[in-house]
Write a protein that holds these residues in place. Sequence first.
Motif, PDB file in Angstrom:
ATOM      1  N   GLY A  33       1.079  -1.158   0.036  1.00  0.00           N
ATOM      2  CA  GLY A  33       0.024  -0.102   0.045  1.00  0.00           C
ATOM      3  C   GLY A  33       0.794   1.343  -0.056  1.00  0.00           C
ATOM      4  N   PHE A  34       2.286   1.070   0.604  1.00  0.00           N
ATOM      5  CA  PHE A  34       2.940   2.384   0.656  1.00  0.00           C
ATOM      6  C   PHE A  34       3.233   2.927  -0.927  1.00  0.00           C
ATOM      7  CE2 PHE A  34       4.855   2.441   5.123  1.00  0.00           C
ATOM      8  CZ  PHE A  34       3.570   2.552   5.535  1.00  0.00           C
ATOM      9  N   ALA A  35       3.241   1.869  -1.997  1.00  0.00           N
ATOM     10  CA  ALA A  35       3.691   2.218  -3.243  1.00  0.00           C
ATOM     11  C   ALA A  35       2.912   3.434  -3.564  1.00  0.00           C
ATOM     12  CB  ALA A  35       3.410   0.970  -4.121  1.00  0.00           C
ATOM     13  N   LYS A  36       1.757   3.454  -3.255  1.00  0.00           N
ATOM     14  CA  LYS A  36       0.756   4.661  -3.893  1.00  0.00           C
ATOM     15  C   LYS A  36       0.761   5.753  -2.942  1.00  0.00           C
ATOM     16  CE  LYS A  36      -2.909   1.678  -5.254  1.00  0.00           C
ATOM     17  NZ  LYS A  36      -4.477   1.336  -5.127  1.00  0.00           N
ATOM     18  N   LYS A  37       1.757   5.803  -2.004  1.00  0.00           N
ATOM     19  CA  LYS A  37       2.003   6.922  -0.896  1.00  0.00           C
ATOM     20  C   LYS A  37       3.621   7.413  -1.024  1.00  0.00           C
ATOM     21  CE  LYS A  37      -1.714   5.051   1.702  1.00  0.00           C
ATOM     22  NZ  LYS A  37      -1.934   4.024   2.292  1.00  0.00           N
ATOM     23  N   VAL A  38       4.209   6.993  -1.768  1.00  0.00           N
ATOM     24  CA  VAL A  38       5.667   7.477  -2.116  1.00  0.00           C
ATOM     25  C   VAL A  38       5.769   9.006  -1.906  1.00  0.00           C
ATOM     26  CG1 VAL A  38       7.863   7.609  -3.275  1.00  0.00           C
ATOM     27  CG2 VAL A  38       6.229   5.305  -3.143  1.00  0.00           C
ATOM     28  N   ARG A  39       4.873   9.839  -2.402  1.00  0.00           N
ATOM     29  CA  ARG A  39       5.085  11.255  -2.583  1.00  0.00           C
ATOM     30  C   ARG A  39       4.842  11.746  -1.158  1.00  0.00           C
ATOM     31  NH1 ARG A  39       2.294  11.354  -7.940  1.00  0.00           N
ATOM     32  NH2 ARG A  39       4.089  11.540  -9.411  1.00  0.00           N
TER      33      ARG A  39
ATOM     34  N   GLU B 285      18.242   9.314  -7.641  1.00  0.00           N
ATOM     35  CA  GLU B 285      18.617   7.655  -7.743  1.00  0.00           C
ATOM     36  C   GLU B 285      19.352   7.403  -6.519  1.00  0.00           C
ATOM     37  OE1 GLU B 285      20.914   5.786 -10.796  1.00  0.00           O
ATOM     38  OE2 GLU B 285      20.105   7.393 -12.312  1.00  0.00           O
ATOM     39  N   SER B 286      19.909   8.163  -5.877  1.00  0.00           N
ATOM     40  CA  SER B 286      20.613   7.770  -4.623  1.00  0.00           C
ATOM     41  C   SER B 286      19.549   7.297  -3.505  1.00  0.00           C
ATOM     42  CB  SER B 286      21.361   8.966  -4.268  1.00  0.00           C
ATOM     43  OG  SER B 286      20.713  10.103  -3.796  1.00  0.00           O
ATOM     44  N   ASP B 287      18.459   7.729  -3.709  1.00  0.00           N
ATOM     45  CA  ASP B 287      17.428   7.341  -2.724  1.00  0.00           C
ATOM     46  C   ASP B 287      16.438   6.226  -2.968  1.00  0.00           C
ATOM     47  OD1 ASP B 287      18.550   9.387  -1.162  1.00  0.00           O
ATOM     48  OD2 ASP B 287      16.832  10.835  -1.546  1.00  0.00           O
ATOM     49  N   THR B 288      17.026   5.627  -3.919  1.00  0.00           N
ATOM     50  CA  THR B 288      16.136   4.423  -4.376  1.00  0.00           C
ATOM     51  C   THR B 288      16.987   3.069  -4.797  1.00  0.00           C
ATOM     52  OG1 THR B 288      16.009   4.947  -6.930  1.00  0.00           O
ATOM     53  CG2 THR B 288      14.282   5.871  -5.528  1.00  0.00           C
ATOM     54  N   ALA B 289      16.419   1.842  -4.519  1.00  0.00           N
ATOM     55  CA  ALA B 289      17.096   0.685  -4.994  1.00  0.00           C
ATOM     56  C   ALA B 289      15.990  -0.063  -5.364  1.00  0.00           C
ATOM     57  CB  ALA B 289      17.693   0.166  -3.985  1.00  0.00           C
ATOM     58  N   THR B 290      16.149  -0.736  -6.685  1.00  0.00           N
ATOM     59  CA  THR B 290      15.180  -1.762  -7.150  1.00  0.00           C
ATOM     60  C   THR B 290      15.758  -3.248  -7.081  1.00  0.00           C
ATOM     61  OG1 THR B 290      14.467   0.013  -8.611  1.00  0.00           O
ATOM     62  CG2 THR B 290      13.749  -2.392  -9.066  1.00  0.00           C
TER      63      THR B 290
ATOM     64  N   ARG C 176      14.633   6.618   2.261  1.00  0.00           N
ATOM     65  CA  ARG C 176      15.002   5.977   0.920  1.00  0.00           C
ATOM     66  C   ARG C 176      13.909   4.812   0.749  1.00  0.00           C
ATOM     67  NH1 ARG C 176      21.075   5.593   3.405  1.00  0.00           N
ATOM     68  NH2 ARG C 176      19.458   5.780   5.199  1.00  0.00           N
ATOM     69  N   PHE C 177      13.847   4.378  -0.418  1.00  0.00           N
ATOM     70  CA  PHE C 177      12.579   3.585  -0.946  1.00  0.00           C
ATOM     71  C   PHE C 177      13.401   2.330  -1.755  1.00  0.00           C
ATOM     72  CE2 PHE C 177      10.945   7.530  -0.258  1.00  0.00           C
ATOM     73  CZ  PHE C 177       9.692   7.521   0.371  1.00  0.00           C
TER      74      PHE C 177
ATOM     75  N   ALA D  48       3.587   3.877  -8.901  1.00  0.00           N
ATOM     76  CA  ALA D  48       4.841   3.511  -8.094  1.00  0.00           C
ATOM     77  C   ALA D  48       5.924   3.931  -8.668  1.00  0.00           C
ATOM     78  CB  ALA D  48       4.789   2.181  -7.601  1.00  0.00           C
ATOM     79  N   PHE D  49       6.199   3.346 -10.037  1.00  0.00           N
ATOM     80  CA  PHE D  49       7.303   3.662 -10.905  1.00  0.00           C
ATOM     81  C   PHE D  49       7.515   5.078 -11.380  1.00  0.00           C
ATOM     82  CE2 PHE D  49       7.353  -0.763 -10.674  1.00  0.00           C
ATOM     83  CZ  PHE D  49       8.934  -0.830 -10.271  1.00  0.00           C
ATOM     84  N   GLU D  50       6.482   5.831 -11.439  1.00  0.00           N
ATOM     85  CA  GLU D  50       6.433   7.161 -11.936  1.00  0.00           C
ATOM     86  C   GLU D  50       6.971   7.950 -10.674  1.00  0.00           C
ATOM     87  OE1 GLU D  50       2.503   8.700 -12.784  1.00  0.00           O
ATOM     88  OE2 GLU D  50       2.473   7.217 -14.517  1.00  0.00           O
ATOM     89  N   CYS D  51       6.455   7.849  -9.358  1.00  0.00           N
ATOM     90  CA  CYS D  51       7.065   8.262  -8.089  1.00  0.00           C
ATOM     91  C   CYS D  51       8.515   7.760  -8.054  1.00  0.00           C
ATOM     92  CB  CYS D  51       6.216   7.646  -6.954  1.00  0.00           C
ATOM     93  SG  CYS D  51       4.613   8.269  -7.149  1.00  0.00           S
ATOM     94  N   MET D  52       9.003   6.644  -8.228  1.00  0.00           N
ATOM     95  CA  MET D  52      10.284   6.146  -8.006  1.00  0.00           C
ATOM     96  C   MET D  52      11.186   6.893  -9.012  1.00  0.00           C
ATOM     97  SD  MET D  52      12.256   2.649  -8.263  1.00  0.00           S
ATOM     98  CE  MET D  52      12.479   2.755 -10.032  1.00  0.00           C
ATOM     99  N   ASP D  53      10.765   7.260 -10.159  1.00  0.00           N
ATOM    100  CA  ASP D  53      11.656   7.799 -11.225  1.00  0.00           C
ATOM    101  C   ASP D  53      11.876   9.277 -10.783  1.00  0.00           C
ATOM    102  OD1 ASP D  53      12.143   5.522 -12.210  1.00  0.00           O
ATOM    103  OD2 ASP D  53      10.605   5.749 -13.742  1.00  0.00           O
TER     104      ASP D  53
END
Length: 173
Positions: free
Chosen positions: A12-18, A88-93, A28-29, A79-84
């Motif tokens: 559910g947090f994927a929709k709440k990244v912003r 970059e330093s704050d995300t890992a996939t 970091r996500f 979720a990927f719009e938010c991640m992008d």
Amino acid sequence: GGDRTFISKNPGFAKKVRSLRARFPDARFIFPVRHPAETTPSLVNMLVKGWQAMGCDEAGVRDSAEWLKENQVDAFAHAFECMDALPESDTATVTFQELVSEPRAAVEKIYGRFGFELSPAYATFLEEEQARSRAYESQHRYDADALGIPRSVVRERLGHLYERFGWPLDEDA
């Protein structure tokens, strides 16, 4: 403050990244990724069983399951719009395949990305989990076609992610 790190594996947090980023600017996500045509049946199955166990009426369960299926591709894209949009330093996939086949390497990749140290005890735990994961076979049984999203729909709406994650282009794969 302090020396603790909060980690949540909450889809559910994927929709709440912003919103999470606004509230926790140093957050970091980590984005665990599995093809939505594979994850949706599992999610719908789990929720349907829960709704049924709570005594929800069957028509409501069916309607809710259909709504969920229809919205999963959009939620995935969001979720990927938010991640992008994040640095970059704050995300890992990490892909589901990485987590399943080489959990220690997947965790080391994330830890390295964020500058965390892997303790010897945690490294040993991950080695043990890796051995267990190779022997694991899910006991979950459900009709993935009935509960899922057709791959053709996923490809039409999320085509850009196929190359990014190496998903097979063959709709039946």
